[in-house]
Each structure stands twice: as structure tokens, then as C-alpha cells.
Design a protein around this motif. Structure first.
Motif, PDB file in Angstrom:
ATOM      1  N   ASP A  62      34.673  36.199  38.631  1.00 44.88           N
ATOM      2  CA  ASP A  62      33.370  36.626  39.166  1.00 44.88           C
ATOM      3  C   ASP A  62      33.223  38.136  39.217  1.00 44.88           C
ATOM      4  OD1 ASP A  62      32.269  34.104  39.496  1.00 44.88           O
ATOM      5  OD2 ASP A  62      32.891  33.943  41.594  1.00 44.88           O
ATOM      6  N   ASN A  63      34.298  38.836  39.625  1.00 41.59           N
ATOM      7  CA  ASN A  63      34.247  40.287  39.846  1.00 41.59           C
ATOM      8  C   ASN A  63      33.249  40.652  40.939  1.00 41.59           C
ATOM      9  OD1 ASN A  63      35.087  42.945  39.453  1.00 41.59           O
ATOM     10  ND2 ASN A  63      33.455  43.373  37.996  1.00 41.59           N
ATOM     11  N   ILE A  64      33.410  40.010  42.110  1.00 42.46           N
ATOM     12  CA  ILE A  64      32.593  40.376  43.265  1.00 42.46           C
ATOM     13  C   ILE A  64      33.058  41.725  43.788  1.00 42.46           C
ATOM     14  CG2 ILE A  64      32.133  37.981  43.882  1.00 42.46           C
ATOM     15  CD1 ILE A  64      34.268  38.236  46.072  1.00 42.46           C
ATOM     16  N   GLN A  65      32.244  42.360  44.606  1.00 39.88           N
ATOM     17  CA  GLN A  65      32.542  43.712  45.089  1.00 39.88           C
ATOM     18  C   GLN A  65      33.868  43.772  45.841  1.00 39.88           C
ATOM     19  OE1 GLN A  65      29.462  45.373  47.556  1.00 39.88           O
ATOM     20  NE2 GLN A  65      30.229  47.450  47.361  1.00 39.88           N
ATOM     21  N   ALA A  66      34.174  42.734  46.590  1.00 43.72           N
ATOM     22  CA  ALA A  66      35.403  42.723  47.386  1.00 43.72           C
ATOM     23  C   ALA A  66      36.656  42.752  46.520  1.00 43.72           C
ATOM     24  CB  ALA A  66      35.427  41.490  48.289  1.00 43.72           C
ATOM     25  N   ALA A  67      36.534  42.360  45.248  1.00 39.47           N
ATOM     26  CA  ALA A  67      37.693  42.343  44.352  1.00 39.47           C
ATOM     27  C   ALA A  67      38.245  43.739  44.117  1.00 39.47           C
ATOM     28  CB  ALA A  67      37.312  41.694  43.019  1.00 39.47           C
ATOM     29  N   GLU A  68      37.407  44.755  44.279  1.00 39.30           N
ATOM     30  CA  GLU A  68      37.842  46.129  44.080  1.00 39.30           C
ATOM     31  C   GLU A  68      38.401  46.752  45.355  1.00 39.30           C
ATOM     32  OE1 GLU A  68      34.548  48.301  42.575  1.00 39.30           O
ATOM     33  OE2 GLU A  68      34.302  47.060  40.784  1.00 39.30           O
ATOM     34  N   MET A  69      38.158  46.099  46.486  1.00 37.83           N
ATOM     35  CA  MET A  69      38.505  46.704  47.771  1.00 37.83           C
ATOM     36  C   MET A  69      39.911  46.365  48.232  1.00 37.83           C
ATOM     37  SD  MET A  69      34.900  46.211  49.800  1.00 37.83           S
ATOM     38  CE  MET A  69      33.394  46.976  49.192  1.00 37.83           C
ATOM     39  N   ILE A  70      40.479  45.276  47.720  1.00 40.25           N
ATOM     40  CA  ILE A  70      41.834  44.928  48.131  1.00 40.25           C
ATOM     41  C   ILE A  70      42.829  45.793  47.367  1.00 40.25           C
ATOM     42  CG2 ILE A  70      41.204  42.570  48.732  1.00 40.25           C
ATOM     43  CD1 ILE A  70      42.456  41.699  46.092  1.00 40.25           C
ATOM     44  N   GLN A  71      44.041  45.864  47.887  1.00 38.77           N
ATOM     45  CA  GLN A  71      45.100  46.650  47.244  1.00 38.77           C
ATOM     46  C   GLN A  71      46.269  45.757  46.874  1.00 38.77           C
ATOM     47  OE1 GLN A  71      44.986  49.775  46.281  1.00 38.77           O
ATOM     48  NE2 GLN A  71      42.880  49.972  47.046  1.00 38.77           N
ATOM     49  N   PRO A  72      46.653  45.720  45.608  1.00 38.32           N
ATOM     50  CA  PRO A  72      45.945  46.340  44.479  1.00 38.32           C
ATOM     51  C   PRO A  72      44.656  45.580  44.174  1.00 38.32           C
ATOM     52  CG  PRO A  72      47.717  44.974  43.664  1.00 38.32           C
ATOM     53  CD  PRO A  72      47.847  44.975  45.164  1.00 38.32           C
ATOM     54  N   SER A  73      43.730  46.217  43.448  1.00 35.83           N
ATOM     55  CA  SER A  73      42.466  45.548  43.134  1.00 35.83           C
ATOM     56  C   SER A  73      42.737  44.307  42.283  1.00 35.83           C
ATOM     57  CB  SER A  73      41.521  46.503  42.403  1.00 35.83           C
ATOM     58  OG  SER A  73      42.098  46.973  41.202  1.00 35.83           O
ATOM     59  N   LEU A  74      41.888  43.326  42.427  1.00 38.07           N
ATOM     60  CA  LEU A  74      42.093  42.029  41.779  1.00 38.07           C
ATOM     61  C   LEU A  74      41.762  42.084  40.293  1.00 38.07           C
ATOM     62  CD1 LEU A  74      42.669  38.955  42.119  1.00 38.07           C
ATOM     63  CD2 LEU A  74      40.216  38.684  42.546  1.00 38.07           C
ATOM     64  N   THR A  75      42.631  41.511  39.479  1.00 33.20           N
ATOM     65  CA  THR A  75      42.321  41.306  38.067  1.00 33.20           C
ATOM     66  C   THR A  75      41.406  40.089  37.962  1.00 33.20           C
ATOM     67  OG1 THR A  75      44.445  42.202  37.363  1.00 33.20           O
ATOM     68  CG2 THR A  75      43.275  40.807  35.789  1.00 33.20           C
ATOM     69  N   THR A  76      40.260  40.262  37.341  1.00 33.11           N
ATOM     70  CA  THR A  76      39.267  39.186  37.333  1.00 33.11           C
ATOM     71  C   THR A  76      38.396  39.300  36.090  1.00 33.11           C
ATOM     72  OG1 THR A  76      37.496  38.143  38.639  1.00 33.11           O
ATOM     73  CG2 THR A  76      37.640  40.540  38.718  1.00 33.11           C
ATOM     74  N   VAL A  77      37.493  38.356  35.921  1.00 33.14           N
ATOM     75  CA  VAL A  77      36.556  38.373  34.801  1.00 33.14           C
ATOM     76  C   VAL A  77      35.145  38.431  35.372  1.00 33.14           C
ATOM     77  CG1 VAL A  77      36.588  35.842  34.624  1.00 33.14           C
ATOM     78  CG2 VAL A  77      35.787  37.192  32.701  1.00 33.14           C
ATOM     79  N   GLN A  78      34.322  39.267  34.800  1.00 30.98           N
ATOM     80  CA  GLN A  78      33.006  39.532  35.383  1.00 30.98           C
ATOM     81  C   GLN A  78      31.921  38.582  34.883  1.00 30.98           C
ATOM     82  OE1 GLN A  78      31.747  43.625  35.683  1.00 30.98           O
ATOM     83  NE2 GLN A  78      29.673  43.113  35.057  1.00 30.98           N
ATOM     84  N   GLN A  79      31.143  38.082  35.817  1.00 32.79           N
ATOM     85  CA  GLN A  79      29.890  37.410  35.483  1.00 32.79           C
ATOM     86  C   GLN A  79      28.755  38.415  35.703  1.00 32.79           C
ATOM     87  OE1 GLN A  79      29.104  33.154  36.243  1.00 32.79           O
ATOM     88  NE2 GLN A  79      30.505  33.412  37.948  1.00 32.79           N
TER      89      GLN A  79
END
Length: 269
Positions: free
Chosen positions: A238-255
Motif C-alpha cells: 500500500d505504501n501508507i504514510q505510516a510506512a515511512e515513519m517507523i524505523q527502519p521504514s517499511l519496504t512496501t509496494v505503492q498503490q
């Protein structure tokens, strides 16, 4: 001939048939209903921005309703209130009642995010299969040998979840990692205690986690930290905003939620 008779087109001899300019004016002030199961959920994708971009441009009005709050009387009178519906179904069971009313009342509808088997409405979705395949491949290339597909929704009830699972399976085959239907999938309640699940994952030597969506991936990371367990490689979707806020940032796929919303609005028109 029928379109000309109804006033939609004009015919010019020697040139052809043309949509009348009044066609666009007929869209003005139309009311469109947008039905979704969690309108106040901050992790929900911003489809609304794309919908509004198209509807505002055409002078149409968007009304948002929670699918959990639709009464039978309301559903029975949609044709008197709205010209069309954008519908994000939570699952197949929930969709059946509303879709049956829309078909009976001949109200145009476009589905978001999911295809519902047996329901003859068009849908606009991400390529869930390909997205999950790509992010799974990224994970498996890190020497993963026994991955787990973790979901908070039944695979059978959601076309999008089913497609993401199949992308995971294809990647597992291509990377020659261990797969078994009864061992490589785990269903978890987002509100339940993760402790038992985390213990099972580590006891069974799973070494990589593909999560159905980012919220679940973030929950998995935070619960692992909470219980002091080693953090396994994990990816989301999904690549929601919270995915960038955790440490380390989450590896994800963007919709691209806005683009999906825009495509759905254009399809409804």
C-alpha cells in the motif's frame, strides 16, 4: 437513430454524428454516492482525492456514506437520491445486499479495490498479483528459505487478498523457497494478542514475512519489538504514510489511490 431521437447527438450530413454540447451540462448537479466501510480510518487510501478531481470538474456532488450504516430503507430509495454509486466493498457478503438494490433500481455503479464474483459491475483495482509478486521477489532475494504470507482477512472473501497471495506463491516458486498451503499462510486478528502468533513464527523457523497490507506489517514490527523478539525481514503493501515513519521504514509496494479514484469516477461517468 435512437441517440439522435433522445437528444444526445446531432447528425451532420456528410460529416457524421456528434455528441451535443448539452451532454456535459446534464452531469452538472448530479449527486454521486461514495460508499466505503471505514470513512474515518486514517490508513485508508485517499481515493477521494481522485474522485473529487473528476466530479468537481463536471459540476457533480459527491456524498460519502459508511457501508455499515446503510439501512434497508435507504438502499431501497437510492435511485431517488443519486445518479450513480462508487462502492468500496469490505467483502463479498457485505456487497451482496447493496449491489442487489443497485441492480434492481438500475443505478450505475463502479466498484473500488475488489472484484465481486457474480456482480455485473465494473471495478477499478491495482494489479495486486503483480505488486505482491514484485515485493515478494524483493524479499526472497535476501536468502529467504521459509517465508510466511500473513493476512488479517480471509483469502476466500477478498479478491484483492487472494490476488496478493497468488503473487506470493508465484514468487516462491521462481525463487525455489519452501511453500505449503497449510503452513505458509497465517490469518491473524488485528485486535488480538500477537504473542502466540509471534512465538509460532519463530518456533517454526519462518525467516521472512509478506504481509497483506502495511498496517499489518507495522503491527507485526511493533509487536515483535514489544515482546523483545528478533525482527524478521518483512514487507507490506500500500505504501501508507505510516510506512515511512517507523524505523527502519517499511519496504512496501505503492498503490496510487488517487489515480484509482480518478479512473473509477471517469468509468462511472
Amino acid at each position: 437513430n435512437e441517440l439522435e431521437k433522445d437528444g444526445w447527438i446531432k447528425r451532420v450530413q456528410g460529416k457524421g454524428s456528434f455528441v451535443k454540447s448539452q451532454f456535459n451540462k446534464k452531469l452538472e448537479n448530479m449527486n454521486i454516492l461514495y460508499v466505503m466501510p471505514f470513512p474515518d480510518e486514517p490508513t485508508y487510501g485517499n481515493y477521494t482525492a481522485g474522485l473529487l478531481k473528476v466530479f468537481n470538474r463536471n459540476g457533480m456532488h459527491l456524498h460519502i456514506r459508511n457501508s455499515l450504516d446503510l439501512s434497508n430503507d435507504f438502499m431501497s430509495s437510492i435511485e431517488n437520491l443519486y445518479s450513480g454509486v462508487i462502492y468500496y466493498p469490505q467483502n463479498s457478503e457485505e456487497a451482496l445486499e447493496l449491489c442487489s438494490h443497485l441492480i434492481y433500481q438500475e443505478v450505475p455503479c463502479v466498484m473500488l479495490d475488489k472484484d465481486i464474483s457474480g456482480v455485473p459491475f465494473p471495478s477499478v483495482t491495482s494489479d495486486n498479483f503483480q505488486g505482491s509478486y514484485e515485493v515478494s521477489m524483493h524479499l526472497f532475494k535476501q536468502a529467504i528459505q521459509k517465508p510466511l504470507f500473513l493476512s488479517s482477512n480471509d483469502l476466500e472473501k477478498h479478491s484483492s487478498v487472494k490476488e496478493r497471495f497468488m503473487g506470493f506463491v508465484k514468487a516462491a516458486k521462481e525463487m525455489n523457497v519452501k511453500y505449503d498451503f497449510y503452513q505458509s499462510v497465517a490469518l491473524v486478528d488485528m485486535e488480538s494478542d500477537f504473542e502466540r502468533l509471534l512465538v509460532d513464527i519463530h518456533q517454526n523457523n519462518f525467516d521472512g514475512i509478506v504481509c497483506e497490507h502495511d498496517v499489518l506489517a507495522i503491527k507485526f514490527i511493533s509487536e515483535s519489538n514489544r515482546y523483545g523478539l528478533p525482527l524478521l525481514p518483512v514487507v507490506g503493501f500500500d505504501n501508507i504514510q505510516a510506512a515511512e515513519m517507523i524505523q527502519p521504514s517499511l519496504t512496501t509496494v505503492q498503490q496510487n489511490f488517487e489515480e484509482i479514484g480518478e479512473a473509477a469516477a471517469n468509468k462511472l461517468i
